[in-house]
Design a protein around this motif. Structure first.
Motif, PDB file in Angstrom:
ATOM      1  N   THR A 179      33.324 107.406 -40.569  1.00 17.52           N
ATOM      2  CA  THR A 179      32.585 106.181 -41.157  1.00 17.52           C
ATOM      3  C   THR A 179      30.967 106.028 -40.504  1.00 17.52           C
ATOM      4  O   THR A 179      30.108 105.952 -40.950  1.00 17.52           O
ATOM      5  CB  THR A 179      33.226 104.900 -40.826  1.00 17.52           C
ATOM      6  N   ALA A 180      31.140 106.047 -39.208  1.00 13.75           N
ATOM      7  CA  ALA A 180      29.616 106.057 -38.349  1.00 13.75           C
ATOM      8  C   ALA A 180      28.759 106.932 -38.750  1.00 13.75           C
ATOM      9  O   ALA A 180      27.578 106.815 -39.043  1.00 13.75           O
ATOM     10  CB  ALA A 180      30.071 105.921 -36.852  1.00 13.75           C
ATOM     11  N   THR A 184      25.120 106.567 -40.628  1.00 13.72           N
ATOM     12  CA  THR A 184      23.948 107.040 -39.925  1.00 13.72           C
ATOM     13  C   THR A 184      23.336 108.162 -41.038  1.00 13.72           C
ATOM     14  O   THR A 184      22.030 108.083 -40.925  1.00 13.72           O
ATOM     15  CB  THR A 184      24.293 108.386 -38.721  1.00 13.72           C
ATOM     16  N   SER A 190      24.597 102.727 -35.714  1.00 23.81           N
ATOM     17  CA  SER A 190      26.010 102.267 -35.420  1.00 23.81           C
ATOM     18  C   SER A 190      25.961 102.335 -34.081  1.00 23.81           C
ATOM     19  O   SER A 190      26.105 103.383 -33.296  1.00 23.81           O
ATOM     20  CB  SER A 190      26.870 103.072 -36.260  1.00 23.81           C
ATOM     21  N   ASP A 191      26.950 101.120 -33.596  1.00 22.89           N
ATOM     22  CA  ASP A 191      27.515 101.248 -32.255  1.00 22.89           C
ATOM     23  C   ASP A 191      28.909 100.931 -32.583  1.00 22.89           C
ATOM     24  O   ASP A 191      29.299 100.163 -33.423  1.00 22.89           O
ATOM     25  CB  ASP A 191      27.083 100.163 -31.626  1.00 22.89           C
ATOM     26  N   VAL A 192      29.905 102.156 -31.884  1.00 24.29           N
ATOM     27  CA  VAL A 192      31.266 102.104 -32.374  1.00 24.29           C
ATOM     28  C   VAL A 192      31.988 101.891 -30.687  1.00 24.29           C
ATOM     29  O   VAL A 192      31.712 102.488 -29.768  1.00 24.29           O
ATOM     30  CB  VAL A 192      31.703 103.692 -32.466  1.00 24.29           C
ATOM     31  N   ILE A 220      32.904  99.041 -35.660  1.00 22.20           N
ATOM     32  CA  ILE A 220      31.725  99.496 -35.893  1.00 22.20           C
ATOM     33  C   ILE A 220      30.917  98.349 -36.360  1.00 22.20           C
ATOM     34  O   ILE A 220      30.826  97.678 -37.126  1.00 22.20           O
ATOM     35  CB  ILE A 220      31.416 100.428 -37.226  1.00 22.20           C
ATOM     36  N   ALA A 222      26.745  97.990 -37.073  1.00 19.84           N
ATOM     37  CA  ALA A 222      25.713  98.747 -37.756  1.00 19.84           C
ATOM     38  C   ALA A 222      24.680  97.929 -38.221  1.00 19.84           C
ATOM     39  O   ALA A 222      24.887  96.849 -38.582  1.00 19.84           O
ATOM     40  CB  ALA A 222      26.258  99.538 -38.757  1.00 19.84           C
TER      41      ALA A 222
END
Length: 228
Positions: A179-180, A184, A190-192, A220, A222
């Motif tokens: 997903t991230a 992108t 995104s920060d996960v 996530i 984003a």
């Protein structure tokens, strides 16, 4: 119960994410699969904020009956939109006043893990297509679900014994999207995180245990690039 600590922490994390997005100029909030979410009533929204809650009619009607019994008053403009996320929901959303040209913060809390992979990809595509620069997305995903190997993991076993609900039967066994990475590729940053990242940050919440189902969860947060 670990599930209670997990849900409390998740609520806090996404509360903070939404109020942060509002402080950065997002005045449209779309809660996908809203369920019994009451953030339109709980959070200190800036003037001019509209919260769109999308779910099935039966769910929204039940929630409204509870809110009416408490004389609850929303702290933002609130639009409860009865729609099926498996069908066209962006048309009704736009008809209800949503403007895709304005920055939006989207929330998919506890929704995505229950979608088939193809439906998750389609949801991301729709969100991206309807997100102005500066829009934000908070969602939970789950990777590494193995129904056979994980059936006796404590959280799944406790929920099954206490409620009769087999959570593992609700998760698709197909490989999940990255997903991230897909966000992108669409121009999102995104920060996960794992839930345990926020347990350490806040000093409370679930801690890793043996056979821990929560180890597969990722949150996530984003942001859509300011320029397309």
């Amino acid at each position: 119960m670990p599930t209670g600590r997990f849900l409390g922490l998740r609520t806090r994390v996404f509360d903070d994410f939404l109020t942060g997005a509002a402080s950065h100029g997002c005045r449209q909030v779309v809660v996908l699969g809203a369920g019994l979410d009451t953030r339109a009533y709980r959070l200190p929204w800036p003037d001019g904020t509209t919260v769109f809650e999308i779910d099935h009619r039966e769910v929204l009607d039940f929630k409204q009956s509870v809110l009416d019994a408490q004389d609850a008053v929303p702290r933002a403009g609130r639009v409860a939109l009865a729609a099926d996320l498996r069908q066209d929901w962006t048309g009704p959303l736009t008809a209800a006043g949503f403007d895709p040209a304005r920055p939006t913060v989207w929330l998919a809390e506890g929704l995505v893990p229950y979608l088939p992979p193809a439906a998750e990809r389609e949801l991301l595509r729709i969100i991206d297509d309807h997100s102005a620069p500066g829009s934000m997305l908070g969602c939970e995903v789950k990777h590494g679900v193995d129904p056979l190997a994980q059936r006796n993991f404590p959280i799944y076993a406790v929920v099954r014994e206490r409620t009769g609900i087999d959570l593992l039967a609700l998760f698709s066994p197909e490989p999940r999207p990255r997903t991230a990475a897909e966000l992108t590729a669409r121009g999102w940053t995104s920060d996960v995180y794992t839930p345990f990242d926020f347990t350490r940050r806040h000093g409370r919440g679930p801690l890793p245990t043996l056979d821990d189902a929560l180890a597969a969860n990722r949150w996530i947060l984003a942001t859509r690039a300011l320029a397309r």
